[in-house]
Design an enzyme around this catalytic site. Structure first.
Site, short mmCIF file in Angstrom:
data_model
loop_
_atom_site.label_atom_id
_atom_site.label_comp_id
_atom_site.label_asym_id
_atom_site.label_seq_id
_atom_site.Cartn_x
_atom_site.Cartn_y
_atom_site.Cartn_z
N ARG A 174 51.12 34.93 26.08
CA ARG A 174 52.22 35.35 25.20
C ARG A 174 53.18 34.22 24.93
O ARG A 174 53.55 33.49 25.84
CB ARG A 174 53.04 36.44 25.88
CG ARG A 174 52.47 37.78 25.75
CD ARG A 174 53.50 38.83 26.14
NE ARG A 174 52.75 39.97 26.63
CZ ARG A 174 52.76 40.39 27.88
NH1 ARG A 174 53.55 39.81 28.76
NH2 ARG A 174 52.02 41.40 28.22
N TYR A 346 33.29 47.68 34.99
CA TYR A 346 34.64 47.47 35.49
C TYR A 346 35.61 48.38 34.75
O TYR A 346 36.21 48.00 33.75
CB TYR A 346 35.08 46.01 35.38
CG TYR A 346 36.44 45.83 36.03
CD1 TYR A 346 36.54 45.61 37.40
CD2 TYR A 346 37.60 45.97 35.30
CE1 TYR A 346 37.77 45.53 38.01
CE2 TYR A 346 38.84 45.88 35.90
CZ TYR A 346 38.91 45.66 37.25
OH TYR A 346 40.13 45.59 37.86
P1 FAD Z 1 35.37 55.39 43.19
O1 FAD Z 1 36.83 55.42 43.36
O2 FAD Z 1 34.62 54.26 43.77
O3 FAD Z 1 34.78 56.76 43.77
C1 FAD Z 1 33.44 56.96 44.05
C2 FAD Z 1 33.35 57.81 45.30
O4 FAD Z 1 31.98 58.19 45.51
C3 FAD Z 1 33.78 57.06 46.56
O5 FAD Z 1 34.81 57.76 47.22
C4 FAD Z 1 32.51 56.98 47.40
O6 FAD Z 1 32.75 57.08 48.79
C5 FAD Z 1 31.73 58.17 46.89
N1 FAD Z 1 30.28 58.03 47.09
C6 FAD Z 1 29.49 57.01 46.66
N2 FAD Z 1 28.23 57.21 47.03
C7 FAD Z 1 28.21 58.39 47.71
C8 FAD Z 1 27.18 59.13 48.36
N3 FAD Z 1 25.91 58.68 48.39
N4 FAD Z 1 27.49 60.29 48.97
C9 FAD Z 1 28.78 60.73 48.96
N5 FAD Z 1 29.79 60.08 48.36
C10 FAD Z 1 29.51 58.92 47.75
N6 FAD Z 1 42.41 50.33 37.91
C11 FAD Z 1 43.59 50.39 37.26
O7 FAD Z 1 43.72 51.16 36.31
N7 FAD Z 1 44.65 49.63 37.66
C12 FAD Z 1 44.58 48.76 38.71
O8 FAD Z 1 45.56 48.08 39.04
C13 FAD Z 1 43.33 48.67 39.41
N8 FAD Z 1 43.20 47.84 40.45
C14 FAD Z 1 42.01 47.76 41.11
C15 FAD Z 1 41.90 46.90 42.19
C16 FAD Z 1 40.70 46.80 42.87
C17 FAD Z 1 40.60 45.86 44.04
C18 FAD Z 1 39.59 47.56 42.46
C19 FAD Z 1 38.27 47.46 43.18
C20 FAD Z 1 39.69 48.45 41.39
C21 FAD Z 1 40.90 48.54 40.71
N9 FAD Z 1 41.04 49.44 39.63
C22 FAD Z 1 42.25 49.50 38.97
C23 FAD Z 1 39.93 50.31 39.19
C24 FAD Z 1 39.95 51.72 39.84
O9 FAD Z 1 39.86 51.60 41.24
C25 FAD Z 1 38.77 52.54 39.31
O10 FAD Z 1 38.84 52.66 37.91
C26 FAD Z 1 38.63 53.97 39.87
O11 FAD Z 1 39.08 54.09 41.18
C27 FAD Z 1 37.18 54.37 39.80
O12 FAD Z 1 36.99 55.71 40.13
P2 FAD Z 1 35.51 56.27 40.38
O13 FAD Z 1 35.66 57.70 40.71
O14 FAD Z 1 34.63 55.89 39.26
O15 FAD Z 1 34.96 55.43 41.63
N1 UDP Z 2 43.09 35.05 37.06
C1 UDP Z 2 43.49 33.76 37.38
N2 UDP Z 2 44.69 33.55 37.98
C2 UDP Z 2 45.52 34.57 38.29
C3 UDP Z 2 45.12 35.89 37.97
C4 UDP Z 2 43.89 36.09 37.36
O1 UDP Z 2 42.77 32.82 37.11
O2 UDP Z 2 46.60 34.32 38.85
C5 UDP Z 2 41.77 35.24 36.42
C6 UDP Z 2 40.65 35.50 37.44
O3 UDP Z 2 39.47 34.89 36.96
C7 UDP Z 2 40.51 36.99 37.41
C8 UDP Z 2 40.76 37.29 35.93
O4 UDP Z 2 41.78 36.35 35.56
O5 UDP Z 2 39.23 37.42 37.81
C9 UDP Z 2 41.19 38.69 35.61
O6 UDP Z 2 42.39 38.95 36.32
P1 UDP Z 2 42.84 40.40 36.70
O7 UDP Z 2 44.21 40.36 37.22
O8 UDP Z 2 42.50 41.32 35.57
O9 UDP Z 2 41.87 40.67 37.93
P2 UDP Z 2 41.52 42.03 38.66
O10 UDP Z 2 42.61 43.01 38.41
O11 UDP Z 2 40.22 42.41 38.05
O12 UDP Z 2 41.38 41.63 40.09
#
Ligand code: FAD
Ligand code: UDP
Length: 364
Positions: A174, A346
């Protein structure tokens, strides 16, 4: 007999379950974990909601989804404004006029654009082919070296020249003094954490925790008309076309005897040497005033079967393999698939809710 068995009490399964019970269906939800909520689950530690599986900030421009979640719980005004720590130097994220000013002393958007253009010209990139080239084209070499390269290579465990360009296009660039990490219209954190959303969504369902679907498949199939599966699609098909790859994370959580450790919810460590990518101080998501604080260091990790699958790695190999699994899934009659693990995508939380609402409309 249940109308629906839902495998996975994450946000996808829970939204679908909520829609099903609203329509009078009888629903059983199971999860192999010992809690509901999937990856948005919060642990209460010292009165602070700790985002157990990584920091979760709700943001969307989808008005219907925003109204939907606000009908269930109240959201606060949290706006994500992470900062980057590069060897002790602090910069604002996402890349904006505050970042450019701190780095180069530029004051106006025009000066910042000139600086980036100059650096881009020197690097001779025409059409960006990978993450490194894309990043330099967007923000120049200084920002790439200090704020992107180290973080990205730690996060993904490979060189930025081997990563797809689209990953970095997720971040806004931005030419205004605006530190909001997201461009979306609506943003916040549920007051009291995420668990209440899921609890309310599952209020009218039967729930069984600590049950792995694959260990009870035959009996579960007999007691339900239809099954929504939100686990890993390759596991469902016995990995017959191969194993879809993920990037995993390890979390190290500490309780500290101080009230404010880093003054911000999210601090990214963008140098290559610090082994973690970020430190989350959970109380700041809800403007907490507790005497103590809880912090989590986030370490990226390789993934193998049995580890927590966090980030799908959407390269050609995996996308082609997923397409084969999807073809099988589409032919199923009893089964419905959805969510981050079954769609191998994702998804943010708002995408998951949108996808589950659409699916519920389609099948019910
Ligand atoms: P999950 O939450 O993974 O749920 C799937 C469930 O199925 C789990 O509880 C698992 O135990 C269960 N399961 C799987 N296999 C089996 C089986 N064989 N038997 C019984 N149960 C089973 N999204 C945002 O909008 N904002 C964010 O800031 C953000 N930050 C994130 C940071 C991280 C590190 C990660 C990994 C994701 C982030 N997300 C974020 C994405 C968000 O977590 C997901 O969009 C959402 O939680 C997905 O929901 P889901 O139900 O598809 O999957
Ligand atoms: N990223 C980076 N520097 C930062 C934050 C993010 O280079 O300080 C890059 C990194 O490659 C990351 C991508 O931007 O995987 C997307 O960032 P985001 O915050 O969306 O990551 P997530 O929430 O998926 O962990």
């Amino acid at each position: 007999m249940y109308d629906y068995l839902i495998v996975g009490a994450g946000l996808y399964g829970s939204t679908f379950a909520y829609e099903a019970t609203k329509r009078g269906k009888k629903v059983l939800v199971i999860d192999k974990r010992n809690h509901i909520g999937g990856n948005i689950y919060c642990d209460n530690v010292e009165g602070i909601n700790v985002h157990k599986y990584g920091a979760h900030i709700f943001h969307t421009s989808d008005k219907e989804v925003w109204d939907y979640v606000n009908d269930i719980v109240e959201f606060n005004r949290y706006t994500n404004q992470p900062i980057a720590n590069f060897n002790g130097e602090i910069y604002n994220l996402p890349f904006n006029m505050n970042t450019f000013n701190k780095l180069w002393g530029v004051i106006t958007p025009e000066e910042a654009k000139l600086k980036i253009e100059e650096q881009k010209k020197q690097s001779l990139i025409d059409k960006p082919k990978n993450l490194e080239e894309q990043a330099i084209s967007l923000v120049g070499t200084d920002i790439y070296e200090k704020l992107i390269k180290g973080y990205t290579e730690k996060q993904w465990g490979r060189s930025a020249t081997e990563l797809p360009a689209f990953i970095i296009r997720r971040l806004p660039v931005r030419f205004s003094y605006d530190n909001n990490y997201f461009n979306d219209l609506y943003q916040g954190i549920p007051i009291g954490g995420y668990n209440e959303i899921i609890e309310k969504m599952l209020e009218k369902c039967d729930i069984k925790l600590g049950i792995d679907f694959f260990e009870h498949k035959d009996e579960l199939e007999k007691i339900s008309e239809k099954i929504l599966f939100t686990g890993m699609i390759d596991e469902f098909y016995g990995y017959k076309f191969g194993v879809l790859e993920y990037r995993s994370l390890k979390f190290e959580t500490e309780i500290l005897n101080e009230d404010n450790y880093q003054g911000n919810a999210v601090v990214n460590y963008t140098d290559r040497e610090t082994p973690y990518t970020r430190i989350i101080e959970h109380k700041h998501f809800e403007y907490g005033t507790q005497d103590k604080t809880v912090i989590t260091k986030e370490y990226p990790a390789d993934w193998k079967i049995g580890d927590e699958p966090y980030y799908p790695i959407n390269n050609d190999r995996n996308d082609e393999m997923f397409a084969k699994y999807k073809e099988l899934a589409e032919k199923e009659d009893k089964y419905i698939f959805g969510g981050r693990l079954a769609d191998y995508k994702y998804y943010d939380m708002h995408h998951v809710i949108r996808a589950a609402l659409d699916k519920a409309k389609e099948v019910m």
